[in-house]
Design a protein around this motif. Structure first.
Motif, PDB file in Angstrom:
ATOM      1  N   ASN A 143      29.214 -26.593  28.247  1.00  0.00           N
ATOM      2  CA  ASN A 143      29.228 -26.206  29.587  1.00  0.00           C
ATOM      3  C   ASN A 143      30.618 -26.547  30.421  1.00  0.00           C
ATOM      4  OD1 ASN A 143      27.030 -24.297  29.535  1.00  0.00           O
ATOM      5  ND2 ASN A 143      26.051 -26.842  30.212  1.00  0.00           N
ATOM      6  N   GLU A 144      31.404 -27.861  30.023  1.00  0.00           N
ATOM      7  CA  GLU A 144      32.289 -28.662  30.536  1.00  0.00           C
ATOM      8  C   GLU A 144      33.502 -27.248  29.654  1.00  0.00           C
ATOM      9  OE1 GLU A 144      34.777 -32.206  29.738  1.00  0.00           O
ATOM     10  OE2 GLU A 144      32.782 -32.717  30.323  1.00  0.00           O
ATOM     11  N   SER A 151      33.983 -24.064  29.455  1.00  0.00           N
ATOM     12  CA  SER A 151      33.200 -23.347  30.236  1.00  0.00           C
ATOM     13  C   SER A 151      33.802 -23.266  31.970  1.00  0.00           C
ATOM     14  CB  SER A 151      32.129 -22.454  29.897  1.00  0.00           C
ATOM     15  OG  SER A 151      31.700 -21.902  31.059  1.00  0.00           O
ATOM     16  N   ASP A 152      33.624 -24.720  32.282  1.00  0.00           N
ATOM     17  CA  ASP A 152      34.074 -24.577  33.804  1.00  0.00           C
ATOM     18  C   ASP A 152      35.356 -24.630  33.605  1.00  0.00           C
ATOM     19  OD1 ASP A 152      31.296 -24.428  34.685  1.00  0.00           O
ATOM     20  OD2 ASP A 152      31.113 -27.478  34.271  1.00  0.00           O
ATOM     21  N   VAL A 192      36.130 -21.053  33.380  1.00  0.00           N
ATOM     22  CA  VAL A 192      36.393 -20.589  35.162  1.00  0.00           C
ATOM     23  C   VAL A 192      37.352 -21.167  35.878  1.00  0.00           C
ATOM     24  CG1 VAL A 192      35.159 -19.944  36.798  1.00  0.00           C
ATOM     25  CG2 VAL A 192      34.358 -19.846  34.541  1.00  0.00           C
ATOM     26  N   LEU A 193      37.486 -22.121  35.879  1.00  0.00           N
ATOM     27  CA  LEU A 193      38.810 -22.752  37.396  1.00  0.00           C
ATOM     28  C   LEU A 193      39.992 -22.561  36.514  1.00  0.00           C
ATOM     29  CD1 LEU A 193      39.124 -24.671  39.527  1.00  0.00           C
ATOM     30  CD2 LEU A 193      39.656 -26.573  37.763  1.00  0.00           C
ATOM     31  N   ASP A 222      40.162 -19.273  38.107  1.00  0.00           N
ATOM     32  CA  ASP A 222      39.879 -18.634  39.273  1.00  0.00           C
ATOM     33  C   ASP A 222      41.812 -19.254  40.041  1.00  0.00           C
ATOM     34  OD1 ASP A 222      37.934 -17.866  39.535  1.00  0.00           O
ATOM     35  OD2 ASP A 222      36.608 -19.724  39.987  1.00  0.00           O
TER      36      ASP A 222
END
Length: 153
Positions: free
Chosen positions: A7-8, A10-11, A14-15, A18
Motif C-alpha cells: 500500500n505504501e 502504491s501510495d 500514485v503520488l 500525480d
C-alpha cells in the motif's frame, strides 16, 4: 512484501504520477500567456542554461526531446534576440557551447514575473493555511528536483 508495504509503495507510485502530471500542467498553464512569441521549450532551454551552465546544442535537444535541427533553429532565434551566445567548445573545436546572456536571464526573469502575476490573484483567494501548505510544497519540490538532478543519487 507485506500488505502495508504494498500500500505504501502504491501510495508513493500514485503520488509520483500525480506530482509529475500536476506540476507539468501548472507550469504550462501559468506560462501560457507569459511567453507569447516563444514556446515553452525556449523558456525551458533558457532556464536550463541559467541553472546548469553552457551546453552543446545536441545536449539541449536531448534534454528537451526535440530533433537537433529544431534545437539549432531555436538556438539561432534565441541568439538573434541576444539571449544566448555560442562559443567554441574547448574540448572539441568542431562543437559550440551555448550559454545564456545577461539579456537572456533578464528575459527569463520577466517571463517568470508575468507567469507569477497570473498565479498571484488565485493564491490570494486561498486560505493562509493553504498558502503555507503550498509554500512548504514548493520547498519540498525544490529539494526533490535537486535530488533527482543529482547524478550521485
Amino acid at each position: 512484501m507485506s500488505e502495508e508495504n504494498v500500500n505504501e509503495a502504491s501510495d508513493i507510485d500514485v503520488l509520483a504520477l500525480d506530482l509529475t502530471r500536476v506540476t507539468g500542467r501548472f507550469s504550462r498553464i501559468a506560462g501560457r500567456m507569459a511567453g507569447t512569441g516563444y514556446s515553452l521549450i525556449a523558456w525551458r532551454v533558457l532556464a536550463e542554461l541559467e541553472q546548469s551552465g553552457s551546453a552543446r546544442v545536441s545536449e539541449l535537444a536531448l534534454q528537451q526531446r526535440v530533433a537537433q535541427p529544431s534545437m539549432t533553429g531555436l538556438v539561432q532565434r534565441l541568439e538573434g534576440e541576444g539571449w544566448v551566445e555560442r562559443r567554441p567548445d574547448p574540448e572539441d573545436g568542431r562543437a559550440a557551447l551555448v550559454s545564456v546572456t545577461a539579456a537572456g536571464t533578464a528575459a527569463l526573469d520577466e517571463y517568470r514575473r508575468v507567469a507569477a502575476d497570473r498565479v498571484r490573484p488565485h493564491l490570494a483567494e486561498l486560505s493562509e493555511f493553504d498558502r503555507a501548505t503550498l509554500a512548504r510544497a514548493a520547498e519540498l519540490m525544490q529539494r526533490l528536483s535537486e535530488r533527482i538532478d543529482d547524478p550521485r543519487v
